[in-house]
Write a protein that holds these residues in place. Structure first.
Motif, PDB file in Angstrom:
ATOM      1  N   ALA A 323      -3.916   6.536 -12.646  1.00 39.31           N
ATOM      2  CA  ALA A 323      -2.455   6.649 -12.705  1.00 39.31           C
ATOM      3  C   ALA A 323      -1.887   7.621 -11.679  1.00 39.31           C
ATOM      4  O   ALA A 323      -0.680   7.608 -11.431  1.00 39.31           O
ATOM      5  CB  ALA A 323      -2.017   7.074 -14.107  1.00 39.31           C
ATOM      6  N   ASN A 324      -2.721   8.473 -11.062  1.00 40.02           N
ATOM      7  CA  ASN A 324      -2.228   9.438 -10.081  1.00 40.02           C
ATOM      8  C   ASN A 324      -2.344   8.946  -8.643  1.00 40.02           C
ATOM      9  O   ASN A 324      -2.026   9.682  -7.712  1.00 40.02           O
ATOM     10  CB  ASN A 324      -2.984  10.764 -10.212  1.00 40.02           C
ATOM     11  N   VAL A 325      -2.798   7.728  -8.442  1.00 36.19           N
ATOM     12  CA  VAL A 325      -2.958   7.204  -7.088  1.00 36.19           C
ATOM     13  C   VAL A 325      -1.588   7.019  -6.438  1.00 36.19           C
ATOM     14  O   VAL A 325      -0.699   6.406  -7.018  1.00 36.19           O
ATOM     15  CB  VAL A 325      -3.722   5.862  -7.109  1.00 36.19           C
ATOM     16  N   ARG A 326      -1.423   7.560  -5.233  1.00 37.96           N
ATOM     17  CA  ARG A 326      -0.137   7.480  -4.550  1.00 37.96           C
ATOM     18  C   ARG A 326      -0.183   6.622  -3.295  1.00 37.96           C
ATOM     19  O   ARG A 326       0.798   6.011  -2.914  1.00 37.96           O
ATOM     20  CB  ARG A 326       0.348   8.886  -4.163  1.00 37.96           C
ATOM     21  N   LYS A 327      -1.325   6.573  -2.610  1.00 39.28           N
ATOM     22  CA  LYS A 327      -1.400   5.830  -1.358  1.00 39.28           C
ATOM     23  C   LYS A 327      -1.330   4.325  -1.616  1.00 39.28           C
ATOM     24  O   LYS A 327      -2.043   3.795  -2.456  1.00 39.28           O
ATOM     25  CB  LYS A 327      -2.703   6.155  -0.626  1.00 39.28           C
ATOM     26  N   ARG A 328      -0.484   3.662  -0.858  1.00 41.25           N
ATOM     27  CA  ARG A 328      -0.362   2.219  -1.014  1.00 41.25           C
ATOM     28  C   ARG A 328      -1.677   1.516  -0.670  1.00 41.25           C
ATOM     29  O   ARG A 328      -2.016   0.494  -1.273  1.00 41.25           O
ATOM     30  CB  ARG A 328       0.761   1.678  -0.124  1.00 41.25           C
ATOM     31  N   SER A 329      -2.400   2.047   0.301  1.00 42.42           N
ATOM     32  CA  SER A 329      -3.667   1.425   0.683  1.00 42.42           C
ATOM     33  C   SER A 329      -4.660   1.471  -0.474  1.00 42.42           C
ATOM     34  O   SER A 329      -5.387   0.493  -0.718  1.00 42.42           O
ATOM     35  CB  SER A 329      -4.256   2.119   1.906  1.00 42.42           C
ATOM     36  N   THR A 330      -4.694   2.591  -1.197  1.00 44.78           N
ATOM     37  CA  THR A 330      -5.602   2.705  -2.336  1.00 44.78           C
ATOM     38  C   THR A 330      -5.140   1.794  -3.471  1.00 44.78           C
ATOM     39  O   THR A 330      -5.959   1.157  -4.149  1.00 44.78           O
ATOM     40  CB  THR A 330      -5.668   4.163  -2.838  1.00 44.78           C
ATOM     41  N   ARG A 331      -3.834   1.724  -3.696  1.00 41.50           N
ATOM     42  CA  ARG A 331      -3.312   0.828  -4.724  1.00 41.50           C
ATOM     43  C   ARG A 331      -3.670  -0.618  -4.402  1.00 41.50           C
ATOM     44  O   ARG A 331      -4.028  -1.404  -5.300  1.00 41.50           O
ATOM     45  CB  ARG A 331      -1.787   0.968  -4.822  1.00 41.50           C
ATOM     46  N   ALA A 332      -3.587  -0.978  -3.115  1.00 39.78           N
ATOM     47  CA  ALA A 332      -3.933  -2.339  -2.717  1.00 39.78           C
ATOM     48  C   ALA A 332      -5.408  -2.634  -3.008  1.00 39.78           C
ATOM     49  O   ALA A 332      -5.762  -3.734  -3.442  1.00 39.78           O
ATOM     50  CB  ALA A 332      -3.636  -2.542  -1.229  1.00 39.78           C
ATOM     51  N   VAL A 333      -6.273  -1.647  -2.774  1.00 37.16           N
ATOM     52  CA  VAL A 333      -7.698  -1.818  -3.073  1.00 37.16           C
ATOM     53  C   VAL A 333      -7.898  -2.039  -4.570  1.00 37.16           C
ATOM     54  O   VAL A 333      -8.681  -2.912  -4.983  1.00 37.16           O
ATOM     55  CB  VAL A 333      -8.499  -0.595  -2.586  1.00 37.16           C
ATOM     56  N   LEU A 334      -7.213  -1.277  -5.400  1.00 42.51           N
ATOM     57  CA  LEU A 334      -7.343  -1.418  -6.853  1.00 42.51           C
ATOM     58  C   LEU A 334      -6.857  -2.787  -7.320  1.00 42.51           C
ATOM     59  O   LEU A 334      -7.473  -3.417  -8.189  1.00 42.51           O
ATOM     60  CB  LEU A 334      -6.550  -0.310  -7.561  1.00 42.51           C
TER      61      LEU A 334
END
Length: 476
Positions: A323-334
């Motif tokens: 829930a603390n992920v902020r980077k769009r690139s990391t969100r895209a990976v998830l």
């Protein structure tokens, strides 16, 4: 960058957002606990009322009317405003609860369940629509994480509580547990939700569209209990009904769905397919795993239910963890990894059952839960962020409705695959194992399609920073 800008867990429980958090948690709890309470209490109810042959319809009608209610939620909000729409539909849910709890016949139970579904469908959709209104974007993933925790609590506490009430009091008491939830929910809504005025826009009641949506889902559910030739024909008719509903909605001056949902060059096109397909795939284990553990491994209901609930726990914990992920690139990976984990997990559960490997089955259940938990919140947030302000209500409300449709369609497809493969008439462990291979293969293939669709979704998200300078200054 400060923690305040990023958003902290403590914020959603702080003075500014606590009441809103409670409202949304109660709205989710109405759906989550009711699902587990009713599934535990219904077998006793149908035995008492001589309606064993109708038990499946108690769930089917609930889901169908919940989907119809969710599809029409934005229209209800426009006519009544947020506060009164939530209160009115919570009261509808309460009426359905009282009808079912006081039933003297199975027909009355079915009527009560249908009314419950209609009310809860609207409440769930409006609660989702309120999230971007009541919380800034930086806190939305934490709100979704909190909702996942509610589902996990319901997965464990719901069956146990309902079982105790049913055994020591009455199955009617298990239904009536909803009453205090509804009362508290209405009081909190009256105190906290803004009394937004009803929209001046007046359009005709979308009866044909809602009928086509509800009828299509109902036909899919009926198909799951019919022989293969008739079942496939009915599924074809159901698909045509749903396509007709979407076509009508696209031509309407007051659409129920946001423009671009399910087909467009934006994230909304493939995004809603991911929201639909993941629960369709996940229904394989949700519907059959507990039963298979009892058939193949001789587990009792409690132990089998606990293994089944591992998925819900993994969903909640992983949702909180990311829930603390902020980077769009990391969100895209998830987002991309979620359906992949789901596909691997479904295949792993099958291998665990075939080769009698409990550790592999547990790990696979964890992967399924993680697949939903790591991606679900960011799929929803991406859809909300991609939508224009004018259509944000429609997008938010369509998310839980699409998930409910996925659960209903997934259960029907799973039943159709299992029955076509001979699961219903299997008498030995070998026959059961042979019959479930097509069932789990179907789930894995659908999850793989969801993974490819998720890849298309993240490719269509416009690159942008998570927080601009103005947002940073405002948050600070």
């Amino acid at each position: 960058m400060s923690a305040d800008v990023e958003g902290r867990w403590a914020e959603i429980f702080g003075p500014k957002y606590l009441a809103a958090t409670i409202i949304l948690c109660l709205g989710v709890a109405l759906l989550a606990f009711n699902a587990f309470l009713s599934s535990t209490a219904l077998p006793t109810a149908v035995n008492e009322l001589d309606g064993v042959e109708l038990i499946a319809w108690a769930t089917t009608l609930y889901l169908v009317f919940a989907i119809v209610g969710g599809a029409g939620a934005v229209m209800v909000k426009q006519r009544l405003g947020s506060r009164w729409a939530l209160i009115a539909m919570a009261v509808v849910f309460l009426i359905g609860t009282l009808v079912a709890a006081s039933a003297g016949t199975m027909s009355q139970v079915l009527i009560g369940r249908a009314i419950q579904g209609l009310g809860e469908g609207v409440v769930a959709a409006l609660c989702f629509a309120l999230i971007p209104e009541l919380f800034p974007n930086r806190l939305v993933p934490k709100v979704f994480g909190m909702q996942a925790v509610i589902w996990a609590i319901a997965a464990f506490g719901g069956p146990a509580g309902a079982g105790a009430l049913t055994e020591f009091v009455s199955w009617r008491a298990a239904f009536l547990v909803n009453v205090p939830f509804v009362v508290v929910f209405c009081l909190m809504v009256a105190l906290v939700v803004p009394n937004s005025a009803a929209s001046d826009t007046r359009s005709g009641f979308p009866g044909v569209r809602l009928l086509a949506i509800g009828g299509g889902i109902l036909l899919v559910a009926i198909a799951s209990v019919l022989p293969a030739p008739q079942a496939f024909g009915l599924v074809g008719v159901a698909i045509l009904a749903l396509i007709f509903a979407i076509w009508l909605d696209r031509r309407s001056a007051s659409p129920l769905t946001p423009s671009g949902a399910f087909w467009s060059n934006t994230a909304l096109g493939p995004g809603f397919w991911v929201v639909l397909l993941m629960p369709v795939a996940g229904a394989v284990t949700a519907v059959y795993l507990v039963m298979l553990l009892q058939q193949l491994w001789g587990f009792g209901p409690t132990l089998a239910g606990a293994v089944g609930a591992v998925m819900a726990v993994a969903w909640s914990l992983s949702s909180v963890a990311v829930a603390n992920v902020r980077k769009r690139s990391t969100r895209a990976v998830l987002i991309r990894l979620g359906p992949v984990f789901l596909a691997i997990g479904i295949s792993g559960v099958l291998c665990g059952l075939i080769f009698t490997l409990p550790p592999l089955l547990i790990v696979s259940q964890l992967l399924i839960g993680m697949g939903f938990g790591m991606s679900n919140g960011y799929i929803m947030l991406t859809l909300i962020e991609t939508t224009s302000d004018a259509e944000r209500d429609r997008t938010s409300a369509l998310i839980p409705t699409t998930q409910s449709a996925g659960n209903a369609i997934g259960a029907a497809i799973a039943g159709l695959a299992a029955n076509t493969a001979g699961y219903a008439v299997a008498t030995t462990k070998e026959e059961v194992l042979t019959a479930i291979i097509p069932l789990f293969a179907t789930g894995s293939i659908i999850a793989a399609i969801a993974a490819m669709t998720a890849l298309a979704m993240v490719r269509r998200v416009a690159p942008a920073p998570i927080l601009g300078e103005a947002q940073v200054a405002e948050a600070a």
